[in-house]
Design a protein around this motif. Sequence first.
Motif, PDB file in Angstrom:
ATOM      1  N   PHE A   1       0.636  -1.038  -0.123  1.00  0.00           N
ATOM      2  CA  PHE A   1      -0.160  -0.082   0.001  1.00  0.00           C
ATOM      3  C   PHE A   1       1.034   1.260  -0.074  1.00  0.00           C
ATOM      4  CE2 PHE A   1      -2.937  -2.942   2.439  1.00  0.00           C
ATOM      5  CZ  PHE A   1      -3.719  -3.094   1.589  1.00  0.00           C
ATOM      6  N   GLY A   2       2.206   1.137   0.130  1.00  0.00           N
ATOM      7  CA  GLY A   2       2.953   2.402   0.392  1.00  0.00           C
ATOM      8  C   GLY A   2       2.642   2.925   1.721  1.00  0.00           C
ATOM      9  N   ASN A   3       2.697   4.128   1.779  1.00  0.00           N
ATOM     10  CA  ASN A   3       2.560   4.834   3.163  1.00  0.00           C
ATOM     11  C   ASN A   3       1.024   5.255   3.407  1.00  0.00           C
ATOM     12  OD1 ASN A   3       5.146   4.794   3.495  1.00  0.00           O
ATOM     13  ND2 ASN A   3       5.560   6.921   2.624  1.00  0.00           N
ATOM     14  N   LYS A   4       0.151   4.192   3.047  1.00  0.00           N
ATOM     15  CA  LYS A   4      -1.384   4.575   3.472  1.00  0.00           C
ATOM     16  C   LYS A   4      -1.541   3.900   4.698  1.00  0.00           C
ATOM     17  CE  LYS A   4      -2.708   5.014  -1.619  1.00  0.00           C
ATOM     18  NZ  LYS A   4      -3.384   4.425  -2.439  1.00  0.00           N
ATOM     19  N   TRP A   5      -1.200   4.852   5.660  1.00  0.00           N
ATOM     20  CA  TRP A   5      -1.101   4.071   7.088  1.00  0.00           C
ATOM     21  C   TRP A   5      -2.430   3.721   7.595  1.00  0.00           C
ATOM     22  CZ3 TRP A   5       3.286   2.145   7.579  1.00  0.00           C
ATOM     23  CH2 TRP A   5       4.423   2.761   7.168  1.00  0.00           C
ATOM     24  N   ALA A   6      -3.623   4.261   7.082  1.00  0.00           N
ATOM     25  CA  ALA A   6      -4.987   3.982   7.462  1.00  0.00           C
ATOM     26  C   ALA A   6      -5.188   2.435   6.981  1.00  0.00           C
ATOM     27  CB  ALA A   6      -5.951   4.791   7.008  1.00  0.00           C
ATOM     28  N   GLU A   7      -4.939   2.322   5.872  1.00  0.00           N
ATOM     29  CA  GLU A   7      -5.226   1.187   5.141  1.00  0.00           C
ATOM     30  C   GLU A   7      -4.262  -0.073   6.137  1.00  0.00           C
ATOM     31  OE1 GLU A   7      -7.347   0.373   2.891  1.00  0.00           O
ATOM     32  OE2 GLU A   7      -8.021   2.270   2.945  1.00  0.00           O
ATOM     33  N   ILE A   8      -3.168   0.440   6.288  1.00  0.00           N
ATOM     34  CA  ILE A   8      -2.432  -0.442   7.049  1.00  0.00           C
ATOM     35  C   ILE A   8      -2.855  -0.895   8.347  1.00  0.00           C
ATOM     36  CG2 ILE A   8       0.104  -1.012   8.255  1.00  0.00           C
ATOM     37  CD1 ILE A   8       0.822   0.483   5.453  1.00  0.00           C
ATOM     38  N   ALA A   9      -3.437   0.044   9.115  1.00  0.00           N
ATOM     39  CA  ALA A   9      -3.973  -0.127  10.520  1.00  0.00           C
ATOM     40  C   ALA A   9      -5.158  -0.831  10.554  1.00  0.00           C
ATOM     41  CB  ALA A   9      -4.035   1.432  11.033  1.00  0.00           C
ATOM     42  N   LYS A  10      -5.903  -0.924   9.119  1.00  0.00           N
ATOM     43  CA  LYS A  10      -7.058  -1.816   9.420  1.00  0.00           C
ATOM     44  C   LYS A  10      -6.866  -3.237   9.626  1.00  0.00           C
ATOM     45  CE  LYS A  10      -9.814   1.593   6.572  1.00  0.00           C
ATOM     46  NZ  LYS A  10     -10.422   1.709   5.152  1.00  0.00           N
ATOM     47  N   LEU A  11      -5.512  -3.488   9.076  1.00  0.00           N
ATOM     48  CA  LEU A  11      -5.240  -4.989   8.889  1.00  0.00           C
ATOM     49  C   LEU A  11      -4.734  -5.389  10.380  1.00  0.00           C
ATOM     50  CD1 LEU A  11      -2.924  -5.041   5.769  1.00  0.00           C
ATOM     51  CD2 LEU A  11      -5.187  -5.825   6.131  1.00  0.00           C
ATOM     52  N   LEU A  12      -4.680  -4.360  11.406  1.00  0.00           N
ATOM     53  CA  LEU A  12      -4.233  -4.745  12.950  1.00  0.00           C
ATOM     54  C   LEU A  12      -5.219  -4.152  13.726  1.00  0.00           C
ATOM     55  CD1 LEU A  12      -0.367  -3.876  12.199  1.00  0.00           C
ATOM     56  CD2 LEU A  12      -1.447  -6.344  12.829  1.00  0.00           C
ATOM     57  N   PRO A  13      -6.332  -4.681  14.114  1.00  0.00           N
ATOM     58  CA  PRO A  13      -7.138  -4.254  14.925  1.00  0.00           C
ATOM     59  C   PRO A  13      -6.544  -3.822  16.489  1.00  0.00           C
ATOM     60  CG  PRO A  13      -8.122  -6.372  13.959  1.00  0.00           C
ATOM     61  CD  PRO A  13      -6.527  -6.217  13.682  1.00  0.00           C
ATOM     62  N   GLY A  14      -6.965  -2.692  16.717  1.00  0.00           N
ATOM     63  CA  GLY A  14      -6.454  -2.245  17.961  1.00  0.00           C
ATOM     64  C   GLY A  14      -5.296  -1.208  17.793  1.00  0.00           C
ATOM     65  N   ARG A  15      -4.548  -1.236  16.378  1.00  0.00           N
ATOM     66  CA  ARG A  15      -3.466  -0.447  16.353  1.00  0.00           C
ATOM     67  C   ARG A  15      -3.738   0.811  15.487  1.00  0.00           C
ATOM     68  NH1 ARG A  15       0.339  -2.731  19.652  1.00  0.00           N
ATOM     69  NH2 ARG A  15       0.297  -4.913  19.201  1.00  0.00           N
ATOM     70  N   THR A  16      -3.144   2.045  15.796  1.00  0.00           N
ATOM     71  CA  THR A  16      -3.567   3.011  14.959  1.00  0.00           C
ATOM     72  C   THR A  16      -2.656   3.479  13.733  1.00  0.00           C
ATOM     73  OG1 THR A  16      -2.093   4.628  16.428  1.00  0.00           O
ATOM     74  CG2 THR A  16      -4.244   4.366  17.389  1.00  0.00           C
ATOM     75  N   GLU A  17      -3.161   4.305  13.010  1.00  0.00           N
ATOM     76  CA  GLU A  17      -2.308   4.620  11.839  1.00  0.00           C
ATOM     77  C   GLU A  17      -0.882   5.068  12.225  1.00  0.00           C
ATOM     78  OE1 GLU A  17      -4.104   7.599   9.399  1.00  0.00           O
ATOM     79  OE2 GLU A  17      -6.167   6.947  10.131  1.00  0.00           O
ATOM     80  N   SER A  18      -0.721   6.086  13.542  1.00  0.00           N
ATOM     81  CA  SER A  18       0.168   6.607  13.924  1.00  0.00           C
ATOM     82  C   SER A  18       1.300   5.754  14.627  1.00  0.00           C
ATOM     83  CB  SER A  18      -0.013   7.594  14.813  1.00  0.00           C
ATOM     84  OG  SER A  18       1.208   8.142  15.515  1.00  0.00           O
ATOM     85  N   GLY A  19       0.885   4.604  15.137  1.00  0.00           N
ATOM     86  CA  GLY A  19       1.311   3.425  15.875  1.00  0.00           C
ATOM     87  C   GLY A  19       2.084   2.460  14.748  1.00  0.00           C
ATOM     88  N   CYS A  20       1.323   2.326  13.713  1.00  0.00           N
ATOM     89  CA  CYS A  20       1.909   1.655  12.539  1.00  0.00           C
ATOM     90  C   CYS A  20       3.126   2.266  11.973  1.00  0.00           C
ATOM     91  CB  CYS A  20       0.741   1.338  11.388  1.00  0.00           C
ATOM     92  SG  CYS A  20      -0.440  -0.030  12.041  1.00  0.00           S
ATOM     93  N   ARG A  21       2.932   3.678  11.652  1.00  0.00           N
ATOM     94  CA  ARG A  21       3.768   4.329  10.895  1.00  0.00           C
ATOM     95  C   ARG A  21       4.999   4.440  11.752  1.00  0.00           C
ATOM     96  NH1 ARG A  21       6.352   9.238  10.724  1.00  0.00           N
ATOM     97  NH2 ARG A  21       7.260   9.925   8.931  1.00  0.00           N
ATOM     98  N   ASN A  22       4.779   5.071  12.879  1.00  0.00           N
ATOM     99  CA  ASN A  22       5.927   5.223  14.022  1.00  0.00           C
ATOM    100  C   ASN A  22       6.790   3.546  14.171  1.00  0.00           C
ATOM    101  OD1 ASN A  22       5.201   7.593  14.377  1.00  0.00           O
ATOM    102  ND2 ASN A  22       4.499   7.191  16.387  1.00  0.00           N
TER     103      ASN A  22
END
Length: 64
Positions: free
Chosen positions: A16-37
């Motif tokens: 997905f590249g840097n589409k952190w909202a899409e990535i966070a959807k794959l990990l329930p309970g994780r935020t966009e910011s948390g995934c990116r960080n």
Amino acid sequence: MTPKDERVIYEAQKKFGNKWAEIAKLLPGRTESGCRNRWVRSQERVFAAAGLHVHGAAADRLAE
């Protein structure tokens, strides 16, 4: 974050590249910011191991 979570972030960032909202959807309970960080910090470690000292957003840009 578990090693499985880190693998999901790594693979999803490749897809997905840097589409952190899409990535966070794959990990329930994780935020966009948390995934990116987490991803940025892992990239910092990779670059540091290669002798490049980068921090924060620089790691994000160099990895693209």
